[in-house]
Write a protein that holds these residues in place. Structure first.
Motif, mmCIF file in Angstrom:
data_model
loop_
_atom_site.group_PDB
_atom_site.id
_atom_site.type_symbol
_atom_site.label_atom_id
_atom_site.label_comp_id
_atom_site.label_asym_id
_atom_site.label_seq_id
_atom_site.Cartn_x
_atom_site.Cartn_y
_atom_site.Cartn_z
ATOM 1 N N ARG A 2 64.086 -1.465 51.948
ATOM 2 C CA ARG A 2 63.947 -2.610 52.841
ATOM 3 C C ARG A 2 65.317 -3.185 53.198
ATOM 4 N NH1 ARG A 2 59.662 -3.886 56.000
ATOM 5 N NH2 ARG A 2 59.321 -6.135 56.206
ATOM 6 N N ILE A 7 56.921 -6.441 48.405
ATOM 7 C CA ILE A 7 57.782 -6.392 49.583
ATOM 8 C C ILE A 7 57.588 -7.620 50.455
ATOM 9 C CG2 ILE A 7 58.171 -5.178 51.758
ATOM 10 C CD1 ILE A 7 59.568 -3.943 49.388
ATOM 11 N N GLN A 54 62.327 -1.973 47.589
ATOM 12 C CA GLN A 54 63.154 -3.121 47.957
ATOM 13 C C GLN A 54 64.494 -2.670 48.524
ATOM 14 O OE1 GLN A 54 63.439 -5.497 44.416
ATOM 15 N NE2 GLN A 54 61.237 -5.902 44.336
ATOM 16 N N PHE A 67 59.368 -10.353 48.818
ATOM 17 C CA PHE A 67 60.786 -10.004 48.922
ATOM 18 C C PHE A 67 61.343 -10.459 50.271
ATOM 19 C CE2 PHE A 67 64.238 -6.839 49.614
ATOM 20 C CZ PHE A 67 64.985 -7.068 48.467
#
Length: 409
Positions: free
Chosen positions: A151, A386, A148, A389
């Protein structure tokens, strides 16, 4: 002889895609594959085409609702966003017993579908002009948490608490795609798991501390109550039938009743809850040195809306005094422990010199906060996939929840 082309039966035909929704690849073992291999067609239950069609129709309705110019206009104002994503029930804290922790697969499955919604690019573009404040509760999956953070480095601009304060002070918006990482309750995993991951990527963060737990081995009260109820604990005001109903009942009580019920649970339970090592004052200094700012999360994490005026003041001021002693300087940021804004708490915060206050309303906020003591946050878990997310960061997943009138998790 020319071969006769076979036609798949109705029960094994592919689900007809809904216009405007990206077609999904067929699942492994699809009916046509079985026909090609000379095997009998799979059962309709395995294909589950009805569920696929339902999800696609649901996504199309969401796209139509959220793309309506009455709800998402060019300015994307707070009033317009609130109208498009009407919410009635404030969030009460995902670090406790909640839907995300009990149904993570369902939550992530929703994110998988939303990621392919045609409206997602629009939400992502709008989110670039908003402030995303992520609210975690500890780190239970350090690999997922690291993914995360990676990202965030690719898609966003991580900012510090000081940068948010500077924007408020100078009345100058933060950069596009700004994201602030925060942690509520200051679980010890913030030191052992989150800090190394944040430091390795140069991402700042903020941890909001429950002061009366610092330097102790006491569990969080909601964990303690759940354990006691599952080991014979009883309280006169908690005849709710099942331990899963315990936390909502405790949160709904006036604070004196909540404390009294906890005492009765402790006195009647067959076993004591296991110890939980908490952060120490030295750990708080280590966090701050590593780029994690320390904020106030009250003394004992009550639901402020269920407290009288004197308790609201004592909870905030007591934690403020303790943190000032440990850190050598007063904290300037506060996170409401029950997630929702409390006017009495804001008054106390102003008197003590607090500059920033954070909600848990699962919303994006403006890049220049219009109400510095009421800054919105997005709830996220370290184990969140993800794909989900991404839909949280864009604001699409929060909008979907409000459109469905679902509680935040």
């Amino acid at each position: 002889m020319p071969q006769t082309q076979s036609t798949p039966s109705t029960s094994t035909a592919r689900a007809r895609p809904v216009p405007g929704v990206r077609a999904l690849p067929p699942p492994t073992g699809y009916a046509s594959d079985h026909h090609a291999a000379g095997r009998p067609p799979v059962e309709a239950k395995r294909l589950d085409t009805k569920r696929i069609d339902t999800k696609r129709r649901e996504t199309t309705r969401l796209d139509t609702r959220l793309l309506d110019v009455r709800h998402v206009d060019a300015t994307y104002t707070d009033a317009t966003y609130a109208d498009a994503t009407h919410v009635e029930t404030p969030f009460t804290g995902s670090g406790h017993v909640d839907a995300e922790r009990t149904e993570p697969e369902q939550q992530d499955a929703r994110g998988e579908w939303l990621r392919f919604a045609p409206v997602q690019p629009l939400f992502r573009a709008r989110a670039a002009q908003r402030l995303a404040v992520l609210a975690y509760h500890g780190v239970t999956d350090h690999r997922s948490f690291g993914a995360q953070l990676d990202r965030l480095r690719r898609l966003a601009t991580p900012v510090s608490l000081e940068a948010v304060l500077q924007a408020v002070t100078e009345r100058r918006p933060l950069p596009p795609r700004s994201v602030l990482v925060t942690f509520d309750d200051a679980d010890r995993s913030v030191l052992t798991h989150a800090l190394p991951a944040l430091d390795a990527r140069g991402i700042p963060a903020t941890a909001f501390v429950i002061s009366e737990l610092i330097g102790t081995e006491r569990p969080f009260w909601w964990h303690e109550a759940d354990f006691l109820a599952r080991h014979g604990g009883r309280a006169r005001s908690l005849d709710c039938g099942h331990p899963s109903q315990l936390l909502p009942r405790l949160k709904a009580m006036p604070d004196p009743d909540r404390r009294r019920s906890l005492h009765e649970l402790r006195a009647s339970a067959d076993r004591r809850p296991p110890r939980q090592e908490q952060l120490t004052p030295t750990d708080l200094l280590a966090l701050r040195a590593g780029g994690v700012a320390i904020g106030n999360h009250t003394q004992g994490h009550p639901c402020l809306g269920r407290c009288d005026d004197a308790t609201v003041r004592a909870e905030i001021a007591g934690a403020h005094e303790a943190l000032t002693h440990w850190l050598g300087e007063p904290p300037i940021a506060f996170a409401y422990p029950d997630g929702g804004h409390d006017p009495r708490a804001e008054t106390v915060l102003q008197e003590l010199g607090y500059r920033l206050g954070f909600l848990s309303d699962h919303r994006l906020g403006p890049r220049l906060p219009t109400h510095p003591l009421q800054i919105s946050r997005l709830q996220v878990d370290s184990s969140t996939s993800i794909r989900r997310f991404d839909t949280i960061l864009s604001g699409l997943e929060p909008a979907y929840r409000r459109w469905r009138r679902q509680a935040v998790a």
